[in-house]
Write a protein that holds these residues in place. Structure first.
Motif, PDB file in Angstrom:
ATOM      1  N   ASP A 194     -21.100  -7.925  -7.096  1.00  0.00           N
ATOM      2  CA  ASP A 194     -21.237  -8.874  -7.551  1.00  0.00           C
ATOM      3  C   ASP A 194     -19.698  -9.716  -6.872  1.00  0.00           C
ATOM      4  N   LEU A 195     -18.124  -8.885  -7.164  1.00  0.00           N
ATOM      5  CA  LEU A 195     -17.803 -10.321  -6.540  1.00  0.00           C
ATOM      6  C   LEU A 195     -17.357 -10.516  -5.397  1.00  0.00           C
ATOM      7  N   SER A 196     -17.311 -11.756  -5.061  1.00  0.00           N
ATOM      8  CA  SER A 196     -17.152 -13.067  -4.069  1.00  0.00           C
ATOM      9  C   SER A 196     -16.327 -12.019  -3.529  1.00  0.00           C
ATOM     10  N   ALA A 197     -17.164 -12.693  -1.768  1.00  0.00           N
ATOM     11  CA  ALA A 197     -16.541 -11.929  -0.414  1.00  0.00           C
ATOM     12  C   ALA A 197     -14.567 -12.160  -0.141  1.00  0.00           C
ATOM     13  N   GLU A 198     -14.246 -12.641  -0.567  1.00  0.00           N
ATOM     14  CA  GLU A 198     -12.887 -13.152  -1.037  1.00  0.00           C
ATOM     15  C   GLU A 198     -12.079 -12.766  -1.609  1.00  0.00           C
ATOM     16  N   LEU A 199     -12.757 -11.790  -3.212  1.00  0.00           N
ATOM     17  CA  LEU A 199     -11.960 -11.385  -3.770  1.00  0.00           C
ATOM     18  C   LEU A 199     -12.258 -10.310  -3.596  1.00  0.00           C
ATOM     19  N   LYS A 200     -13.254  -9.483  -3.387  1.00  0.00           N
ATOM     20  CA  LYS A 200     -13.335  -8.495  -2.847  1.00  0.00           C
ATOM     21  C   LYS A 200     -12.685  -7.646  -2.233  1.00  0.00           C
ATOM     22  N   SER A 201     -12.608  -8.523  -0.820  1.00  0.00           N
ATOM     23  CA  SER A 201     -11.278  -8.273   0.567  1.00  0.00           C
ATOM     24  C   SER A 201     -10.406  -7.814  -0.396  1.00  0.00           C
ATOM     25  N   LEU A 202      -9.921  -8.936  -1.315  1.00  0.00           N
ATOM     26  CA  LEU A 202      -8.230  -9.058  -1.678  1.00  0.00           C
ATOM     27  C   LEU A 202      -8.084  -7.892  -2.595  1.00  0.00           C
ATOM     28  N   PHE A 203      -9.027  -7.375  -3.432  1.00  0.00           N
ATOM     29  CA  PHE A 203      -8.379  -6.772  -4.531  1.00  0.00           C
ATOM     30  C   PHE A 203      -9.066  -4.684  -3.901  1.00  0.00           C
ATOM     31  N   ILE A 204      -9.658  -4.883  -3.022  1.00  0.00           N
ATOM     32  CA  ILE A 204      -9.863  -3.705  -2.034  1.00  0.00           C
ATOM     33  C   ILE A 204      -8.705  -4.015  -1.795  1.00  0.00           C
ATOM     34  N   LYS A 205      -7.643  -4.227  -1.084  1.00  0.00           N
ATOM     35  CA  LYS A 205      -6.271  -4.557  -0.451  1.00  0.00           C
ATOM     36  C   LYS A 205      -5.774  -3.696  -1.273  1.00  0.00           C
ATOM     37  N   HIS A 206      -5.582  -4.559  -2.977  1.00  0.00           N
ATOM     38  CA  HIS A 206      -4.665  -3.620  -3.643  1.00  0.00           C
ATOM     39  C   HIS A 206      -4.613  -2.144  -4.248  1.00  0.00           C
ATOM     40  N   LEU A 207      -5.938  -2.596  -4.290  1.00  0.00           N
ATOM     41  CA  LEU A 207      -6.612  -0.588  -4.641  1.00  0.00           C
ATOM     42  C   LEU A 207      -5.384   0.134  -3.878  1.00  0.00           C
ATOM     43  N   GLU A 208      -5.775  -0.043  -2.375  1.00  0.00           N
ATOM     44  CA  GLU A 208      -6.104   0.651  -1.442  1.00  0.00           C
ATOM     45  C   GLU A 208      -4.454   0.838  -1.576  1.00  0.00           C
ATOM     46  N   SER A 209      -3.917  -0.307  -1.877  1.00  0.00           N
ATOM     47  CA  SER A 209      -1.867  -0.788  -1.379  1.00  0.00           C
ATOM     48  C   SER A 209      -1.316   0.615  -2.808  1.00  0.00           C
ATOM     49  N   LEU A 210      -1.899   0.325  -3.900  1.00  0.00           N
ATOM     50  CA  LEU A 210      -1.457   0.630  -5.171  1.00  0.00           C
ATOM     51  C   LEU A 210      -2.228   2.009  -5.200  1.00  0.00           C
ATOM     52  N   ARG A 211      -2.806   3.019  -4.548  1.00  0.00           N
ATOM     53  CA  ARG A 211      -2.899   3.749  -4.520  1.00  0.00           C
ATOM     54  C   ARG A 211      -2.019   4.967  -3.116  1.00  0.00           C
ATOM     55  N   ALA A 212      -1.742   4.037  -2.490  1.00  0.00           N
ATOM     56  CA  ALA A 212      -1.219   4.514  -1.440  1.00  0.00           C
ATOM     57  C   ALA A 212       0.873   4.757  -2.311  1.00  0.00           C
ATOM     58  N   ALA A 213       1.150   3.779  -2.378  1.00  0.00           N
ATOM     59  CA  ALA A 213       2.729   3.684  -3.242  1.00  0.00           C
ATOM     60  C   ALA A 213       2.350   5.077  -4.590  1.00  0.00           C
ATOM     61  N   LEU A 214       1.414   5.105  -4.709  1.00  0.00           N
ATOM     62  CA  LEU A 214       1.388   6.290  -5.975  1.00  0.00           C
ATOM     63  C   LEU A 214       1.506   7.776  -5.545  1.00  0.00           C
ATOM     64  N   MET A 215       0.792   7.651  -4.047  1.00  0.00           N
ATOM     65  CA  MET A 215       1.014   8.903  -3.495  1.00  0.00           C
ATOM     66  C   MET A 215       2.320   9.306  -2.584  1.00  0.00           C
ATOM     67  N   LYS A 216       2.745   8.333  -2.081  1.00  0.00           N
ATOM     68  CA  LYS A 216       4.184   7.973  -1.907  1.00  0.00           C
ATOM     69  C   LYS A 216       5.726   8.643  -2.928  1.00  0.00           C
ATOM     70  N   PHE A 217       5.012   8.148  -4.490  1.00  0.00           N
ATOM     71  CA  PHE A 217       5.447   8.215  -6.199  1.00  0.00           C
ATOM     72  C   PHE A 217       6.856   9.559  -5.544  1.00  0.00           C
ATOM     73  N   ARG A 218       6.240  10.313  -5.632  1.00  0.00           N
ATOM     74  CA  ARG A 218       6.401  11.786  -5.850  1.00  0.00           C
ATOM     75  C   ARG A 218       7.506  12.431  -5.041  1.00  0.00           C
ATOM     76  N   VAL A 219       7.525  12.040  -3.916  1.00  0.00           N
ATOM     77  CA  VAL A 219       8.675  12.632  -3.083  1.00  0.00           C
ATOM     78  C   VAL A 219       9.662  10.923  -2.719  1.00  0.00           C
ATOM     79  N   GLU A 220       8.880   9.852  -2.949  1.00  0.00           N
ATOM     80  CA  GLU A 220       9.875   9.121  -2.069  1.00  0.00           C
ATOM     81  C   GLU A 220      10.946   8.491  -2.984  1.00  0.00           C
ATOM     82  N   GLY A 221      10.313   8.198  -4.092  1.00  0.00           N
ATOM     83  CA  GLY A 221      10.492   7.198  -6.153  1.00  0.00           C
ATOM     84  C   GLY A 221       9.803   6.351  -6.276  1.00  0.00           C
TER      85      GLY A 221
END
Length: 246
Positions: free
Chosen positions: A149-176
């Protein structure tokens, strides 16, 4: 995500298997056995040899980037393996090329395996398990966020952050650490800039935000535990963010 990302370990496994095979066998048959493919399948053999050369390059890049101090002892076996792969004649007996994998080379690879477990992100079973666990939690949170039930503004914000953190973790093991550090800094800065809408959010929406903050704090703790890692973002990420939920 299940595979431990230790290029020296994977090299050691394949080359140990090759070294244990009879010198009387044709070199092509030795590698077909190591690669678990038919020696008559030229295309597949070429792909496996290409992947093995890439693995040597990956090990070299990891050693140069992550292992502190003099790296000579870790790079020397990789030079020898390169010579083997580039000088061998597949139709000739393996005995002509097997000496490239002598005791010194294999012992040096063992040292590389150990060094990677100490300095290379995700090269240990424990580190790999932690990263997989964080990615799974982020996947669950992403699903919850999409249906929340997050507002559209916060939903968009946290989806972006969730995807960004996930991508960074996937790269962490090979890129440091640098990419993950940048992602964490960007996320925390963005959250503070959006503190007004976060504070105004209904209590039901703040449950998901709290879960995300908890994951951020635990990721920070994991990174700061690596021997080559500096504390990132802040001494306690959760302590910085929790006031936004009051």
């Amino acid at each position: 995500m299940d595979e431990i990302q230790n290029p020296f370990h994977r090299l050691n496994e394949q080359l140990t298997a090759a070294r244990n095979l009879s010198g009387t066998a044709a070199t092509i048959d030795v590698w077909a056995s190591v690669f678990k493919c038919d020696a008559s399948n030229s295309a597949l053999l070429v792909n496996h040899f290409s992947a093995l050369l890439d693995l040597v390059s990956e090990a070299r890049a990891a050693a140069e980037r992550f292992i502190p101090g003099d790296k000579t002892r870790f790079l020397a076996p990789l030079d020898r393996i390169d010579k083997l792969l580039k000088s061998q004649h597949l139709a000739r007996p393996w005995a002509q090329f097997k000496p490239y994998l002598d005791d010194g080379t294999m012992v040096a690879l063992d040292f590389g395996v150990y060094a990677m477990s100490q300095y290379y992100p995700g090269a240990s079973a424990e580190g790999s398990e932690q990263i997989r666990d964080f990615v799974q939690k982020l996947d669950v949170l992403l699903e919850e966020c999409l249906t929340s039930d997050l507002s559209a503004e916060l939903k968009s914000l946290f989806i972006k952050h969730l995807e960004s953190l996930r991508a960074a973790l996937m790269k962490f093991r090979v890129e440091g650490m640098s990419g993950l550090e940048d992602a964490m800094d960007a996320i925390i800065g963005s959250i503070h800039r959006n503190s007004g809408p976060i504070n105004a959010e209904a209590e039901s929406g703040k449950v998901i935000i709290q879960k995300f903050f908890d994951v951020l704090g635990k990721v920070n703790d994991m990174i700061s535990g690596y021997q080559t890692a500096a504390q990132i973002a802040a001494p306690a990420v959760t302590a910085l963010l929790l006031p936004l939920l009051n």
